[in-house]
Scaffold this motif. Structure first.
Motif, PDB file in Angstrom:
ATOM      1  N   ALA A  98       0.860  -1.184   0.000  1.00  0.00           N
ATOM      2  CA  ALA A  98       0.000   0.000   0.000  1.00  0.00           C
ATOM      3  C   ALA A  98       0.896   1.234   0.000  1.00  0.00           C
ATOM      4  O   ALA A  98       1.901   1.286   0.720  1.00  0.00           O
ATOM      5  CB  ALA A  98      -0.898   0.004   1.235  1.00  0.00           C
ATOM      6  N   SER A 100       0.327   3.969   1.252  1.00  0.00           N
ATOM      7  CA  SER A 100       0.293   4.600   2.579  1.00  0.00           C
ATOM      8  C   SER A 100       1.412   4.063   3.475  1.00  0.00           C
ATOM      9  O   SER A 100       1.858   4.751   4.387  1.00  0.00           O
ATOM     10  CB  SER A 100      -1.068   4.386   3.250  1.00  0.00           C
ATOM     11  OG  SER A 100      -1.327   2.995   3.426  1.00  0.00           O
ATOM     12  N   ALA A 120      -0.933   7.894   0.431  1.00  0.00           N
ATOM     13  CA  ALA A 120      -2.054   6.952   0.484  1.00  0.00           C
ATOM     14  C   ALA A 120      -2.944   7.054  -0.750  1.00  0.00           C
ATOM     15  O   ALA A 120      -3.160   8.130  -1.296  1.00  0.00           O
ATOM     16  CB  ALA A 120      -2.876   7.199   1.747  1.00  0.00           C
ATOM     17  N   LEU A 123      -3.083   0.607  -3.786  1.00  0.00           N
ATOM     18  CA  LEU A 123      -3.086  -0.695  -3.113  1.00  0.00           C
ATOM     19  C   LEU A 123      -2.737  -1.811  -4.091  1.00  0.00           C
ATOM     20  O   LEU A 123      -3.216  -1.814  -5.231  1.00  0.00           O
ATOM     21  CB  LEU A 123      -4.471  -1.010  -2.533  1.00  0.00           C
ATOM     22  CG  LEU A 123      -4.971  -0.146  -1.392  1.00  0.00           C
ATOM     23  CD1 LEU A 123      -6.422  -0.484  -1.072  1.00  0.00           C
ATOM     24  CD2 LEU A 123      -4.092  -0.351  -0.158  1.00  0.00           C
ATOM     25  N   GLU A 147      -7.617   5.676  -0.409  1.00  0.00           N
ATOM     26  CA  GLU A 147      -7.294   4.276  -0.129  1.00  0.00           C
ATOM     27  C   GLU A 147      -8.541   3.465   0.208  1.00  0.00           C
ATOM     28  O   GLU A 147      -8.666   2.312  -0.224  1.00  0.00           O
ATOM     29  CB  GLU A 147      -6.272   4.171   1.000  1.00  0.00           C
ATOM     30  CG  GLU A 147      -5.758   2.757   1.198  1.00  0.00           C
ATOM     31  CD  GLU A 147      -4.543   2.692   2.092  1.00  0.00           C
ATOM     32  OE1 GLU A 147      -4.572   1.867   3.039  1.00  0.00           O
ATOM     33  OE2 GLU A 147      -3.566   3.420   1.855  1.00  0.00           O
ATOM     34  N   GLN A 151      -9.756   0.232  -1.799  1.00  0.00           N
ATOM     35  CA  GLN A 151     -10.034  -1.040  -1.125  1.00  0.00           C
ATOM     36  C   GLN A 151     -11.442  -1.535  -1.460  1.00  0.00           C
ATOM     37  O   GLN A 151     -11.648  -2.732  -1.651  1.00  0.00           O
ATOM     38  CB  GLN A 151      -9.874  -0.897   0.394  1.00  0.00           C
ATOM     39  CG  GLN A 151     -10.022  -2.216   1.139  1.00  0.00           C
ATOM     40  CD  GLN A 151      -8.946  -3.212   0.754  1.00  0.00           C
ATOM     41  OE1 GLN A 151      -7.758  -2.929   0.894  1.00  0.00           O
ATOM     42  NE2 GLN A 151      -9.352  -4.381   0.273  1.00  0.00           N
TER      43      GLN A 151
END
Length: 165
Positions: A98, A100, A120, A123, A147, A151
């Motif tokens: 990720a 982030s 961020a 992913l 993010e 997700q």
């Protein structure tokens, strides 16, 4: 006795002419890839999640090498969201992490490599312990929201990906 020697020689010759399974397996690598349809579903899942929050985004889905499969920009998302989402997806795929988690590396020499974004919103897409690609989102007021939308896109297909592995 000559008959046994002939039979042994024939068996030995056959055994030597068949490559070992280990040798064959080490010469190629089977790589699972996202289908275009799955990549589109991930992108739409991210857009839908951000729309529920009243946010317009740009989203990019890349394959495991960071090559673009799908790019979408919601109706009034800023044009810059496309490039930022691409860079976040590219970074997530190349680090298999990720973005982030990479924030602390942003001000290091690796963080200054052109084309990487270590904030961020990116992913990796994984199933069965294997990297399949990555998704990057840009346009929300915070990277954490980017993010969360990324997700949500992955979550839309995760069960199907796991079942396919």
């Amino acid at each position: 006795m000559n008959k046994n020697r002939s039979l042994s020689a024939l068996c030995l010759g056959l055994a030597l002419s068949i490559p070992a399974a280990a040798d064959e397996a080490s010469r190629t690598v089977n790589i699972q890839r996202l289908t275009l349809e799955t990549a589109r579903e991930i992108a739409l899942g991210a857009i839908d999640a951000c729309r529920k929050e009243g946010i317009q985004i740009g989203v990019t889905v890349v394959d495991r090498d960071g090559v673009i499969q799908v790019v979408s920009r919601d109706t009034i998302a800023a044009p810059i969201t496309v490039e930022i989402s691409r860079q976040k997806a590219f970074t997530a795929a190349n680090f298999n992490a990720a973005t982030s988690q990479l924030v602390s590396r942003a001000n290091t020499p690796i963080g200054r490599v052109q084309g990487l974004v270590m904030s961020a919103g990116g992913l990796p897409i994984q199933a069965g312990g294997m990297l399949l690609g990555a998704v990057g989102v840009s346009g929300a007021p915070s990277g954490e929201t980017d993010e969360a939308c990324a997700q949500a896109g992955i979550d839309r297909v995760q069960d199907d990906l796991e079942m396919a592995m």
